[in-house]
Scaffold this active site. Structure first.
Site, PDB file in Angstrom:
ATOM      1  CG  ASP A 210      -1.837   1.156   1.288  1.00  0.00           C
ATOM      2  OD1 ASP A 210      -2.299   1.589   0.216  1.00  0.00           O
ATOM      3  OD2 ASP A 210      -2.087   1.667   2.397  1.00  0.00           O
ATOM      4  CG  ASP A 212      -1.497   7.898   0.586  1.00  0.00           C
ATOM      5  OD1 ASP A 212      -0.431   7.916  -0.061  1.00  0.00           O
ATOM      6  OD2 ASP A 212      -2.465   8.640   0.339  1.00  0.00           O
ATOM      7  CG  ASP A 438      -2.445   2.025   6.453  1.00  0.00           C
ATOM      8  OD1 ASP A 438      -2.309   1.863   5.215  1.00  0.00           O
ATOM      9  OD2 ASP A 438      -3.150   2.910   6.942  1.00  0.00           O
TER      10      ASP A 438
END
Length: 474
Positions: A210, A212, A438
Site C-alpha cells: 500500500d 499512503d 495499514d
C-alpha cells in the site's frame, strides 16, 4: 652307520669333503638317502662356488652377525641343532628356476627343496618386495675350488618392513589431491544447491505494498490523525501536507495529463495499450488533437472525437503511452520536471516531512531496496489513489526506482481485491504473495486470497519488517 634319527639333508649334487677335514665317502643319489651320525659328529660340504653360484667360500664369508640378525648364512665345521630361529634363503642358479635350501632348527623337522617360500620370513612381503639398492646380482662361478673369483653381494643385516616397502609407489599425494578435489566438488555442489534453493524461494515472492500511511505519510498529514497519534504539532503537520498536495497536483496537471485523464482513470498504465497504433509522438500536439474527457460536452461544430470511439480511444492510448515515457525518463530525477523554485520547495518539504515523521520514508525504503536487491523478487504498488496522482506521488517522494510503472496499480475503480486478482493472473498462482499495508481494505483482500498480511501502524512495524527481510523470513 648313519643314525636314522638324525635330520636328513637333501642335496642335488654329491657331497665332497673339505681338504682340512676327514672326508666322508660321497653319497650317491638314490631313492632314499641314508642317514648320518649324530649332530656332534663333523661332516663336510662341497665348495660353495660350485654348488651355489655367487657365494664366497667358507674362508671368505663376512663376519657372522649376532644371533638376532637373520640376514647372513653361516657355516661351521660342526653341525649343531641350537639355531635360534628358522631361516630361509634362496639362491638362484643360472638358467634354472630358483629353489630353496632350508636349514631347520628342529632335529625332527623335514626340510625339502621347494620352489617357493613358506609363510614365515620375507614371504609376507613377497608381493611387494624388491631388492634393496645395495643388492648386486650374483657373479658367474669361478673355476677355482676355493672360490677366490666369486664376489658375494652384500645384504642388509635385517630386512624390515620399511625396506620392503621402500620402492612402493608413493600414493599419499594422490590420495590427498583426490580428497581435496572431492571436498571442493562437494562444497561447490552444496553452494550451488543452496543458491538454487534461495533463488527458487525468492523468485516466487511478490510483495504487494500500500502507498499512503505504509510507505509515505501523506493523507494522515491532511486529516491530522498522524499528529494526534504521535504527538506532533497539528498546524505544522497540516501545513506540510497541504504544500505537498499542491506539488502533487501541479505535477499531475502539468506533465501527466491529469486534466484529460481524471475521468478516464485506468487501473494500469497498459490497460488501453491495445488501442495504440504506435504512431510517433515526438511532434504530436496533445493540446490541439481535440481530445476531451467524458465530462466535456461537444457542442455544435465541435471537432472532438466521440467518446469510446476508435479515434478517441487511440488518443487516450497516446496519452498513457506518453505518461509512461515521462515516468521512465524522470523517475530518478523528478526535479527535471519542476521549476527551480518548485524544486527547492520539494527538497525542503521532503526534509521537513522526514523530520516530523521520524524518518518514516527512509525506514520503509530500506525494505523496498532490500527486496529489489534479491533479483527476481517484485515490489508491486496497489493504492486507492487514482493512477495519475499516484504516479505523481511516487515521483515526488523519490520512489520511482523502487516501483517500475508496470508494477503500479490503482484500486480506485475496482477495489483492492480485484486488483489482487489481476496481479495473480499476471504472475501465477504458484507465486507466494505478501501484502504489506495499514488499512482494512488490503487486509481483507489478502485474507480472501489466502495471502500473508504484514500490518504497518508504527515505526516498530517497519523496523521489524526490515529485520525479517534481512533474516530471510519473508
Amino acid at each position: 652307520m648313519l643314525n636314522s634319527n638324525s635330520p636328513p639333508l637333501f642335496f642335488s649334487t654329491a657331497v665332497t669333503a673339505y681338504a682340512s677335514q676327514v672326508a666322508f665317502p660321497s653319497l650317491g643319489q638314490s631313492t632314499a638317502y641314508s642317514g648320518f651320525p649324530q649332530s656332534g659328529q663333523t661332516y663336510g660340504l662341497p665348495p660353495f662356488g660350485t654348488m651355489w653360484p655367487g657365494l664366497k667360500t667358507e674362508s671368505q664369508l663376512p663376519e657372522v652377525p649376532s644371533v638376532g640378525q637373520m640376514g647372513f648364512l653361516s657355516f661351521s665345521s660342526a653341525y649343531t641343532s641350537t639355531q635360534p630361529n628358522q631361516i630361509h634363503y634362496s639362491y638362484p642358479s643360472q638358467g634354472k628356476p630358483a629353489t630353496a635350501l632350508s636349514l631347520c632348527a628342529s632335529p625332527h623337522a623335514l626340510c625339502t627343496s621347494q620352489p617357493y617360500y613358506n609363510s614365515l620370513g620375507q614371504s609376507q612381503f613377497s608381493q611387494y618386495y624388491t631388492p634393496p639398492p645395495s643388492y648386486l646380482s650374483a657373479g658367474l662361478p669361478s673355476s677355482d675350488r676355493d672360490g677366490t673369483g666369486v664376489v658375494a653381494p652384500e645384504y642388509p643385516a635385517i630386512k624390515t618392513e620399511g625396506s620392503a616397502s621402500a620402492n612402493l609407489p608413493d600414493t599419499t599425494g594422490v590420495l590427498e589431491l583426490s580428497l581435496c578435489n572431492f571436498t571442493i566438488n562437494l562444497l561447490t555442489y552444496l553452494e550451488l544447491f543452496v543458491t538454487n534453493i534461495r533463488n527458487s524461494f525468492f523468485s516466487q515472492r511478490v510483495f504487494l505494498w500500500d502507498l499512503d500511511e505504509t510507505i509515505i505519510i501523506f493523507h494522515s498529514l491532511l486529516t491530522g490523525s498522524f499528529a494526534q497519534k504521535f504527538g506532533k504539532d497539528p498546524a505544522t503537520v497540516l501545513n506540510l501536507g497541504l504544500q505537498m498536495e499542491e506539488l502533487i497536483f501541479e505535477l499531475a496537471d502539468t506533465h501527466l495529463f491529469f486534466n484529460d485523464l481524471e475521468e478516464c482513470d485506468q487501473v494500469h498504465v497498459d490497460d488501453v495499450a491495445s488501442d495504440d497504433n504506435g504512431q510517433d509522438l515526438s511532434n504530436y500536439s496533445f493540446s490541439s488533437d481535440g481530445f476531451s474527457g467524458p465530462s466535456a460536452g461537444s457542442g455544435p461544430g465541435s471537432t472532438t472525437a466521440v467518446q469510446g470511439g476508435v479515434e478517441w480511444m487511440r488518443k487516450l492510448a497516446f496519452r498513457y503511452r506518453r505518461l509512461k515515457e515521462i515516468y521512465n525518463g524522470f523517475k530518478g530525477n523528478v526535479g527535471g520536471l519542476l521549476s527551480p523554485m518548485k524544486r527547492d520547495l520539494l527538497l525542503r518539504l521532503r526534509s521537513e516531512i522526514e523530520t516530523v515523521t521520524d524518518a518514516w520514508l527512509s525506514t520503509a525504503l530500506k525494505s523496498l531496496l532490500l527486496i529489489q536487491s534479491r533479483g527476481r523478487c517484485m515490489n508491486v504498488l496497489v493504492t486507492t489513489t487514482q493512477l495519475v496522482p499516484a504516479l505523481a506521488k511516487v515521483l515526488l517522494y523519490g520512489l520511482g526506482d523502487a516501483f517500475p510503472i508496470e508494477n503500479i496499480y490503482s484500486a480506485t475503480k475496482i477495489g483492492k481485491e480485484s486488483c489482487f486478482e489481476r496481479i495473480i493472473s499476471r504472475f501465477g498462482k504458484k507465486v507466494t504473495y505478501v501484502v504489506i499495508g495499514d488499512g482494512r481494505d488490503e487486509e481483507f483482500a489478502a485474507k480472501q486470497h489466502n495471502m500473508p498480511f504484514w500490518r504497518i501502524s508504527s515505526h516498530g512495524d517497519l523496523i521489524s519488517l526490515h529485520q525479517a527481510l534481512e533474516l530471510d523470513f519473508l
